[in-house]
Motif scaffolding. Structure first.
Motif, PDB file in Angstrom:
ATOM      1  N   VAL A  66       0.838  -1.203   0.000  1.00 38.47           N
ATOM      2  CA  VAL A  66       0.000   0.000   0.000  1.00 38.47           C
ATOM      3  C   VAL A  66       0.871   1.251   0.000  1.00 38.47           C
ATOM      4  CG1 VAL A  66      -1.608   1.381   1.371  1.00 38.47           C
ATOM      5  CG2 VAL A  66      -2.032  -1.051   1.034  1.00 38.47           C
ATOM      6  N   GLY A  67       1.926   1.259   0.822  1.00 40.00           N
ATOM      7  CA  GLY A  67       2.807   2.423   0.881  1.00 40.00           C
ATOM      8  C   GLY A  67       3.469   2.710  -0.456  1.00 40.00           C
ATOM      9  N   THR A  68       3.956   1.665  -1.112  1.00 40.48           N
ATOM     10  CA  THR A  68       4.583   1.840  -2.421  1.00 40.48           C
ATOM     11  C   THR A  68       3.592   2.390  -3.431  1.00 40.48           C
ATOM     12  OG1 THR A  68       6.115   0.008  -1.982  1.00 40.48           O
ATOM     13  CG2 THR A  68       5.786   0.642  -4.285  1.00 40.48           C
ATOM     14  N   CYS A  69       2.383   1.829  -3.433  1.00 45.95           N
ATOM     15  CA  CYS A  69       1.343   2.270  -4.362  1.00 45.95           C
ATOM     16  C   CYS A  69       0.921   3.709  -4.094  1.00 45.95           C
ATOM     17  CB  CYS A  69       0.145   1.329  -4.247  1.00 45.95           C
ATOM     18  SG  CYS A  69      -1.299   1.795  -5.235  1.00 45.95           S
ATOM     19  N   MET A  70       0.733   4.068  -2.840  1.00 45.72           N
ATOM     20  CA  MET A  70       0.273   5.414  -2.501  1.00 45.72           C
ATOM     21  C   MET A  70       1.322   6.458  -2.870  1.00 45.72           C
ATOM     22  SD  MET A  70      -2.838   5.457  -1.272  1.00 45.72           S
ATOM     23  CE  MET A  70      -3.039   6.841  -0.132  1.00 45.72           C
ATOM     24  N   ARG A  71       2.574   6.165  -2.598  1.00 46.90           N
ATOM     25  CA  ARG A  71       3.624   7.129  -2.956  1.00 46.90           C
ATOM     26  C   ARG A  71       3.722   7.279  -4.474  1.00 46.90           C
ATOM     27  NH1 ARG A  71       5.662   4.796   1.756  1.00 46.90           N
ATOM     28  NH2 ARG A  71       6.726   3.120   0.624  1.00 46.90           N
ATOM     29  N   ALA A  72       3.507   6.171  -5.202  1.00 44.67           N
ATOM     30  CA  ALA A  72       3.505   6.253  -6.663  1.00 44.67           C
ATOM     31  C   ALA A  72       2.343   7.106  -7.161  1.00 44.67           C
ATOM     32  CB  ALA A  72       3.419   4.853  -7.268  1.00 44.67           C
ATOM     33  N   LEU A 136      -6.402   5.436  -2.013  1.00 43.55           N
ATOM     34  CA  LEU A 136      -6.351   4.285  -1.110  1.00 43.55           C
ATOM     35  C   LEU A 136      -7.514   3.328  -1.334  1.00 43.55           C
ATOM     36  CD1 LEU A 136      -4.974   2.856   1.249  1.00 43.55           C
ATOM     37  CD2 LEU A 136      -6.237   4.336   2.814  1.00 43.55           C
ATOM     38  N   PHE A 137      -8.723   3.867  -1.434  1.00 49.64           N
ATOM     39  CA  PHE A 137      -9.931   3.037  -1.475  1.00 49.64           C
ATOM     40  C   PHE A 137     -10.591   2.949  -2.847  1.00 49.64           C
ATOM     41  CE2 PHE A 137     -10.013   4.711   2.994  1.00 49.64           C
ATOM     42  CZ  PHE A 137      -9.702   3.508   3.609  1.00 49.64           C
ATOM     43  N   GLY A 138     -10.181   3.806  -3.789  1.00 47.44           N
ATOM     44  CA  GLY A 138     -10.856   3.828  -5.076  1.00 47.44           C
ATOM     45  C   GLY A 138     -12.167   4.588  -4.993  1.00 47.44           C
ATOM     46  N   THR A 155     -19.290  -5.034   2.027  1.00 49.50           N
ATOM     47  CA  THR A 155     -18.696  -4.355   0.881  1.00 49.50           C
ATOM     48  C   THR A 155     -17.243  -3.996   1.159  1.00 49.50           C
ATOM     49  OG1 THR A 155     -19.323  -2.117   1.582  1.00 49.50           O
ATOM     50  CG2 THR A 155     -20.949  -3.379   0.308  1.00 49.50           C
ATOM     51  N   PHE A 156     -16.468  -3.821   0.093  1.00 47.52           N
ATOM     52  CA  PHE A 156     -15.050  -3.511   0.203  1.00 47.52           C
ATOM     53  C   PHE A 156     -14.585  -2.891  -1.104  1.00 47.52           C
ATOM     54  CE2 PHE A 156     -16.061  -7.927  -0.536  1.00 47.52           C
ATOM     55  CZ  PHE A 156     -15.478  -8.188  -1.767  1.00 47.52           C
ATOM     56  N   PRO A 157     -13.425  -2.212  -1.100  1.00 49.61           N
ATOM     57  CA  PRO A 157     -12.967  -1.527  -2.311  1.00 49.61           C
ATOM     58  C   PRO A 157     -12.769  -2.474  -3.491  1.00 49.61           C
ATOM     59  CG  PRO A 157     -11.770  -0.727  -0.403  1.00 49.61           C
ATOM     60  CD  PRO A 157     -12.559  -1.926   0.052  1.00 49.61           C
ATOM     61  N   GLY A 158     -13.128  -1.969  -4.678  1.00 50.42           N
ATOM     62  CA  GLY A 158     -12.914  -2.722  -5.907  1.00 50.42           C
ATOM     63  C   GLY A 158     -11.816  -2.121  -6.756  1.00 50.42           C
ATOM     64  N   GLU A 159     -11.129  -1.128  -6.222  1.00 52.63           N
ATOM     65  CA  GLU A 159      -9.978  -0.525  -6.879  1.00 52.63           C
ATOM     66  C   GLU A 159      -9.218   0.262  -5.823  1.00 52.63           C
ATOM     67  OE1 GLU A 159     -11.495   2.099  -9.889  1.00 52.63           O
ATOM     68  OE2 GLU A 159     -12.193   3.586  -8.442  1.00 52.63           O
ATOM     69  N   GLY A 160      -8.089   0.829  -6.183  1.00 44.58           N
ATOM     70  CA  GLY A 160      -7.290   1.594  -5.241  1.00 44.58           C
ATOM     71  C   GLY A 160      -6.123   0.784  -4.705  1.00 44.58           C
ATOM     72  N   CYS A 161      -5.279   1.439  -3.939  1.00 47.26           N
ATOM     73  CA  CYS A 161      -4.046   0.807  -3.470  1.00 47.26           C
ATOM     74  C   CYS A 161      -4.318  -0.341  -2.504  1.00 47.26           C
ATOM     75  CB  CYS A 161      -3.147   1.845  -2.810  1.00 47.26           C
ATOM     76  SG  CYS A 161      -2.401   2.999  -4.000  1.00 47.26           S
TER      77      CYS A 161
END
Length: 308
Positions: A66-72, A136-138, A155-161
């Motif tokens: 998640v950290g790598t994705c969010m910083r990107a 983060l959550f899409g 329910t839960f995110p279907g996209e995002g980091c």
């Protein structure tokens, strides 16, 4: 409605001193023809034994991804790896040191114990908060769902980091959702059944007698917390907090003396092995999915954090 950005799922167990010991449900029907569950499946459904060590590996990998994705994505997301909890099941359930400071936590405000990431996000402008949540959550309109017996749709995110991290660790997001929510729902169901088990009722009579010797007359931890909650409605005070701490610490001491935590876990494991065959087989499959995720998480952690 205030939205917190912490994404760690915390499950509530029926253990000594829990505040959610509700009415007992009917014990699960026995089906002795199905194979018994192995230790991994029992640990998963009761969130005990190897559960916290294995889940820690998953959470480390998840936080790293998640950290790598969010910083990107251009977001300020300092990775905060969760510490490994070395406590025993009993110590984790009883939380004696926490009880000595805040009792059951009934006097704590809504903002007490807010995760550092939530505090960080609250300091952002509304526009930047929305961008952070979207990364983060899409999008809210791209959420997914599964139906969980006894719980309903989840329910839960279907996209995002977060979605991408969970999908990488578990292979697909629906596997993550089933491993996360189905055992949790079974755990809650077994917890309700435990409260009507003869062994539990005997143990709680011993707990009540132990509490009475310490000057606190309650039939159960839930009754103790309900009484204190009602007293807090008249207003908080240092004296009432002292009383709450005294009751909560005595509760933990009596639970330890009577072996309440071990009894609850043993009863849950026994009842899990008496679940209908379809549920047992489903749980065994989810334990295999979880084990694969743990192995994948270990590989991710080694690559991302060499030497850690």
């Amino acid at each position: 409605m205030r939205r917190l950005f912490a994404w760690t799922v915390v499950a509530t167990l029926l253990l000594a001193g829990c505040g959610a010991c509700g009415p007992a449900s009917s014990p699960p029907a026995a089906d002795l023809d199905a194979p018994t569950l192995d230790a991994t499946a029992l640990d998963l459904v009761t969130q005990s034994g190897s559960f916290h060590r294995r889940q820690h590996a998953v959470k480390v990998a998840e936080e790293t991804l998640v950290g790598t994705c969010m910083r990107a994505a251009g977001q300020d997301y300092p990775t905060r790896l969760p510490p490994l909890d070395h406590r025993t099941d009993e110590d984790r359930a009883l939380r004696t040191e926490e009880r000595r400071r805040t009792g059951y936590g009934l006097s704590l405000g809504a903002d007490d114990g807010v995760p550092a990431m939530d505090r960080q996000v609250r300091g952002l402008s509304a526009e930047r908060q929305q961008a952070f949540a979207r990364a983060l959550f899409g999008a809210e309109d791209n959420r997914r769902a599964i139906e969980v017996a006894g719980t309903g749709p989840v329910t839960f995110p279907g996209e995002g980091c977060l979605f991408e991290a969970q999908q990488e660790i578990y292979g697909d997001i629906l596997t993550w959702a089933r491993v996360t929510y189905v055992p949790e729902a079974l755990n809650n169901r077994l917890g309700g059944s435990v409260t009507s088990a003869p062994a539990y009722l005997r143990t709680m009579r011993g707990w009540s007698a132990c509490m009475a010797r310490r000057g606190h007359r309650y039939a159960s931890p839930a009754e103790a917390q309900a009484d204190l909650t009602n007293r807090y409605r008249a207003g908080k005070s240092d004296r009432l907090l002292e009383q709450e701490i005294a009751v909560a610490v005595a509760d933990a001491d009596c639970a330890r003396e009577g072996g309440v935590v071990r009894l609850v876990l043993d009863e849950k494991r026994r009842m899990a092995n008496a679940l209908p065959e379809a549920e047992r087989r489903s749980l065994a499959e989810l334990a295999e999915d979880w084990s694969r995720a743990v192995r994948t998480a270990g590989t991710i952690a080694l690559v991302a954090l060499p030497g850690q």
